[in-house]
Design an enzyme around this catalytic site. Structure first.
Site, PDB file in Angstrom:
ATOM      1  N   GLU A  63       1.309   4.014   2.816  1.00 20.09           N
ATOM      2  CA  GLU A  63       1.681   3.601   4.171  1.00 20.09           C
ATOM      3  C   GLU A  63       3.198   3.635   4.301  1.00 20.09           C
ATOM      4  O   GLU A  63       3.872   2.607   4.412  1.00 20.09           O
ATOM      5  CB  GLU A  63       1.092   2.226   4.466  1.00 20.09           C
ATOM      6  CG  GLU A  63      -0.435   2.251   4.461  1.00 20.09           C
ATOM      7  CD  GLU A  63      -1.079   0.878   4.534  1.00 20.09           C
ATOM      8  OE1 GLU A  63      -0.348  -0.133   4.616  1.00 20.09           O
ATOM      9  OE2 GLU A  63      -2.324   0.807   4.512  1.00 20.09           O
ATOM     10  N   HIS A  95       2.886  -2.718   7.092  1.00 22.74           N
ATOM     11  CA  HIS A  95       1.783  -1.844   6.692  1.00 22.74           C
ATOM     12  C   HIS A  95       1.674  -0.655   7.646  1.00 22.74           C
ATOM     13  O   HIS A  95       2.399  -0.556   8.633  1.00 22.74           O
ATOM     14  CB  HIS A  95       0.457  -2.611   6.713  1.00 22.74           C
ATOM     15  CG  HIS A  95       0.273  -3.551   5.567  1.00 22.74           C
ATOM     16  ND1 HIS A  95      -0.697  -3.379   4.601  1.00 22.74           N
ATOM     17  CD2 HIS A  95       0.946  -4.671   5.220  1.00 22.74           C
ATOM     18  CE1 HIS A  95      -0.617  -4.357   3.720  1.00 22.74           C
ATOM     19  NE2 HIS A  95       0.370  -5.160   4.080  1.00 22.74           N
ATOM     20  N   HIS A 128       0.865  -1.177   0.000  1.00 19.92           N
ATOM     21  CA  HIS A 128       0.000   0.000   0.000  1.00 19.92           C
ATOM     22  C   HIS A 128       0.900   1.225   0.000  1.00 19.92           C
ATOM     23  O   HIS A 128       1.563   1.527   0.998  1.00 19.92           O
ATOM     24  CB  HIS A 128      -0.915   0.003   1.231  1.00 19.92           C
ATOM     25  CG  HIS A 128      -1.950  -1.075   1.204  1.00 19.92           C
ATOM     26  ND1 HIS A 128      -2.500  -1.617   2.344  1.00 19.92           N
ATOM     27  CD2 HIS A 128      -2.535  -1.734   0.167  1.00 19.92           C
ATOM     28  CE1 HIS A 128      -3.382  -2.542   2.021  1.00 19.92           C
ATOM     29  NE2 HIS A 128      -3.418  -2.631   0.696  1.00 19.92           N
ATOM     30  N   GLU A 143       1.128  -3.973  11.427  1.00 21.81           N
ATOM     31  CA  GLU A 143       0.426  -2.697  11.302  1.00 21.81           C
ATOM     32  C   GLU A 143       1.078  -1.676  12.229  1.00 21.81           C
ATOM     33  O   GLU A 143       1.134  -1.877  13.444  1.00 21.81           O
ATOM     34  CB  GLU A 143      -1.052  -2.867  11.678  1.00 21.81           C
ATOM     35  CG  GLU A 143      -1.835  -3.797  10.773  1.00 21.81           C
ATOM     36  CD  GLU A 143      -2.251  -3.131   9.480  1.00 21.81           C
ATOM     37  OE1 GLU A 143      -1.959  -1.934   9.308  1.00 21.81           O
ATOM     38  OE2 GLU A 143      -2.891  -3.793   8.644  1.00 21.81           O
TER      39      GLU A 143
END
Length: 726
Positions: A428, A521, A425, A593
């Site tokens: 990010e 991420h 992504h 994350e």
């Protein structure tokens, strides 16, 4: 030189095998678009291909023909901060090499020659295809879609660690909610032209993007007293679609959606000039799509002052007051928009400043780092840099193999593998900073780093989606799709980065055990750093997938939250990297994350993360790997016992909420872990799944797409709205 032989060679019709391969390769990736008959033949047109192998096809800045030499001088102008003085030596070597190759007697350019012109029996590795850039050569200039205008300036920011913690913004409850005025009552002072939308799809790319003269999009100042801000975002990773001046010091901003979509407005990164100090400006972004945001619980935007950077070595810092995130009532009837508003005072008059959602980390930043590794006589011995594949736009996706040379074949075969990836992504960027910290440590001379290189082979893909990073997308590739929903795809041409990554891991699993896979991420709604994993159904390894995250939380207690980790495998996540790798046999398969905000834990409670914080997490990944693989299994067994106790407490809590009693003695471990954990919630990526945009646009023209939908597992849910998290 040999006229009769040259005439005979010109009459030959059989193509050179390597030339035929390169023709298909270059044509597919947009480097070469001419008719096949115009392709330079290896025997008759050696002056084109052999005098300088660094040709950039359809990729220059100028208004010239499709076949354009790409001299190293041009690359040097583009990338002055990263080049070595050895470039001239490379040019001389290539010129000498080309003299030996100009003879039509030599039908292959792949034979190596010494200085006397004698043929060496070894074949050259195909250049610029599988090999990384040479340590003395230039970086590959980013390739942009041909619709994108790109300014020629080199944007560079210094790294800086704030001397004091940057605390979250504390809302007062009196923050203003500006009424959205729009361009009908305001004045447009910046607007991008011809931005690719959901009605179009990617066709080709070139270095520098759109041909022709770059338009000046900012307004023309009427004199020194004109205090209109000058906006710009047409640089690497930049994102700003439009700026409307609605008051003297107040501006409404519209972000550009991910290219070839109408979704995913989250990442922003733009420049303002002509600032005035000691006055309060207000900026309001009017077209955000997420109902929830870290801006509602104290996150501040980032600002960078060029004058502060040049005079005081101050870099990015958290700034902003009167921060408010709220629903925009001026809906278009299709989807609700949300607004982010903040006020700020610039530190200087006539300054150049930047704003960003998070600390930028661009494709060029990565290449500069990798070039430094390639130039290091020490690091290059145990870090091999290669091209995994080319992206849709023809940008290189790099693969790093990091390990110390083994002393015996048996020792090499016994090494387990660890696979780490980031930036699937593109918006990010926090993933890149964690990756940078990991690479800094694993490539260092630390005894722990040397030990890790002795016992593991690390396969690292530091930027999975370079196209998205370059153009300033938040979530998608140039296929207009979320790549982290397509790890099961068979569409190699549409999703090359993901297809080649999965294939690389598949081959790796055939030759050795992969101990751990982790994809880095960023998270837009939760603070701290945490992992998503996959519950293991094998009773022999029950709860083992939770040991590494628990260890990591103990090694980084002020950053990493085990409580926020989740191990449920949802059906809508079947196409993600962590689930696909888990189903391929990697027990410890994770998505890491990291928040865009900061920490709510320990000594860092209520403070924003800096790049140094994220880089330190990359070091803790290495530290935790050593704990996880310690031959003394004491730590491992202690964590396993702690996990069982935590799970018992969670089960008691769950049944208490349901108003039920249960005797957990003996049978509690038979309860399905998926029944205990809640699903991970997240953003709506429904329009980022399924077939790539260019195939959807041809769906009515034949049966090919329907057959692809049947063959490609991930495409089966293309029309079903799904809610995704990462």
């Amino acid at each position: 030189m040999f006229p009769a032989l040259e005439t005979e060679l010109k009459q030959q019709t059989l193509p050179d095998p390597y030339e035929d391969f390169m023709y298909h390769h270059l044509q597919y990736y947009g480097y070469f678009k001419a008719e096949r008959g115009s392709l330079p033949n290896s025997a008759t047109h050696q002056h084109v291909w052999k005098n300088n192998h660094r040709y950039l096809l359809s990729g220059s800045f100028g208004e010239t023909a499709d076949l354009i030499p790409d001299p190293l001088q041009k690359e040097k102008r583009l990338w002055p901060t990263c080049l070595s003085s050895a470039v001239h030596r490379q040019i001389e070597a290539e010129n000498r090499d080309s003299l030996m190759l100009n003879s039509p007697l030599l039908k292959s350019r792949q034979l190596l020659h010494d200085d006397l012109g004698e043929v060496n029996s070894r074949l050259r590795e195909p250049r610029d295809l599988f090999a990384f850039f040479s340590s003395s050569g230039p970086l590959q200039a980013p390739r942009w879609p041909i619709e994108c205008e790109v300014i020629k300036e080199n944007i560079h920011h210094i790294e800086w660690v704030p001397p004091q913690p940057e605390y979250f913004y504390q809302p007062t409850g009196n923050e203003k909610v500006p009424e959205i005025v729009g361009e009908e009552k305001g004045t447009v002072v910046y607007q991008l032209d011809s931005v690719p939308s959901e009605d179009s799809y990617f066709t080709s790319s070139r270095v520098g993007g759109k041909r022709g003269i770059i338009k000046e999009l900012a307004v023309t100042l009427q004199g020194p007293e004109d205090n209109t801000l000058l906006f710009e975002s047409r640089f690497e990773s930049g994102n700003l679609q439009k700026a409307v001046r609605v008051n003297t010091y107040e501006y409404e901003l519209t972000l550009r959606t991910d290219l070839y979509t109408n979704k995913h407005t989250q990442w922003f990164y733009f420049r303002v000039q002509n600032t005035r100090k000691d006055v309060t400006y207000r900026f309001t972004i009017v077209n955000l799509l997420k109902p929830k945001s870290l801006y509602t619980i104290g996150m501040k935007p980032l600002m960078y002052s060029q004058l502060d950077a040049s005079t005081h070595s101050i870099g990015w810092r958290r700034e902003g007051d009167e921060i408010r995130y709220y629903r925009n009532n001026t809906e278009d009837g299709q989807q609700p928009f949300y607004c982010l508003t903040w006020t700020i005072q610039f530190p200087h008059d006539q300054d150049t400043c930047f704003f960003a959602h998070f600390y930028p980390y661009t494709y060029t930043d990565l290449q500069c780092f990798l070039l430094s590794v390639a130039n290091s006589p020490v690091q290059s011995q145990f870090c091999k840099l290669r091209t995994l594949c080319r992206s849709l736009a023809g940008n290189t996706v790099y693969l790093l193999t990091i390990t110390n040379p083994a002393r015996t074949p048996q020792e090499a075969a016994a090494k387990k593998a660890v696979v780490l990836t980031a930036r699937v992504h593109p918006g990010e960027s926090n993933g890149s900073w964690i990756m940078k910290g990991f690479l800094d440590f694993i490539l260092s001379n630390s005894p722990d780093a040397q030990l890790l290189r002795d016992i593991f082979i690390f396969k690292v893909v530091p930027m999975l989606n370079p196209d998205g990073v370059i153009v300033g997308n938040y979530r998608c590739s140039l296929a207009g799709r979320d790549l982290n929903r397509h790890y099961k795809t068979i569409l190699k041409e549409s999703f090359p980065c993901i297809w080649h990554t999965r294939n690389m891991i598949k081959r790796l699993l055939e030759e050795r055990e992969v101990l751990l896979y982790c994809d880095f991420h960023g998270h837009s709604r939760k603070n701290n750093i945490f992992l998503y994993g996959c519950n293991n159904n094998d009773r022999k390894f029950w709860l083992h997938e939770r040991v590494f995250p628990l260890m990591l939380s103990k090694n980084a207690p002020d950053k990493f939250s085990f409580h926020s980790c989740n191990f449920k495998v949802q059906k809508c996540k079947e196409g993600t990297g962590r689930v696909v790798m888990w189903r391929m046999g990697i027990l410890n398969s994770y998505t890491m994350e990291s928040t865009f905000g900061g920490s709510t834990l320990g000594n860092k409670r209520d403070t924003h993360f800096t790049p140094e914080d994220l880089k330190s997490l990359g070091y803790h990944v290495c530290d935790t790997l050593l704990d996880f693989c310690d031959p003394d299994r004491t730590k491992f067994m202690q964590c396993l016992a702690e996990l069982k106790e935590l799970l018992q407490q969670e089960i008691h809590k769950k049944f208490k909420e349901l108003g039920q009693d249960m005797d957990l003695e003996g049978s509690w471990s038979d309860i399905s872990l998926s029944d205990i954990e809640s699903s991970t919630s997240g953003s709506d990526s429904s329009l980022s799944d399924g077939l790539p945009v260019h195939l959807l646009n041809t769906a009515d023209e034949g049966t090919q797409v329907r057959s692809l939908v049947r063959e490609d597992p991930i495409c089966c849910g293309a029309t079903k709205p799904l809610h995704h998290n990462y």
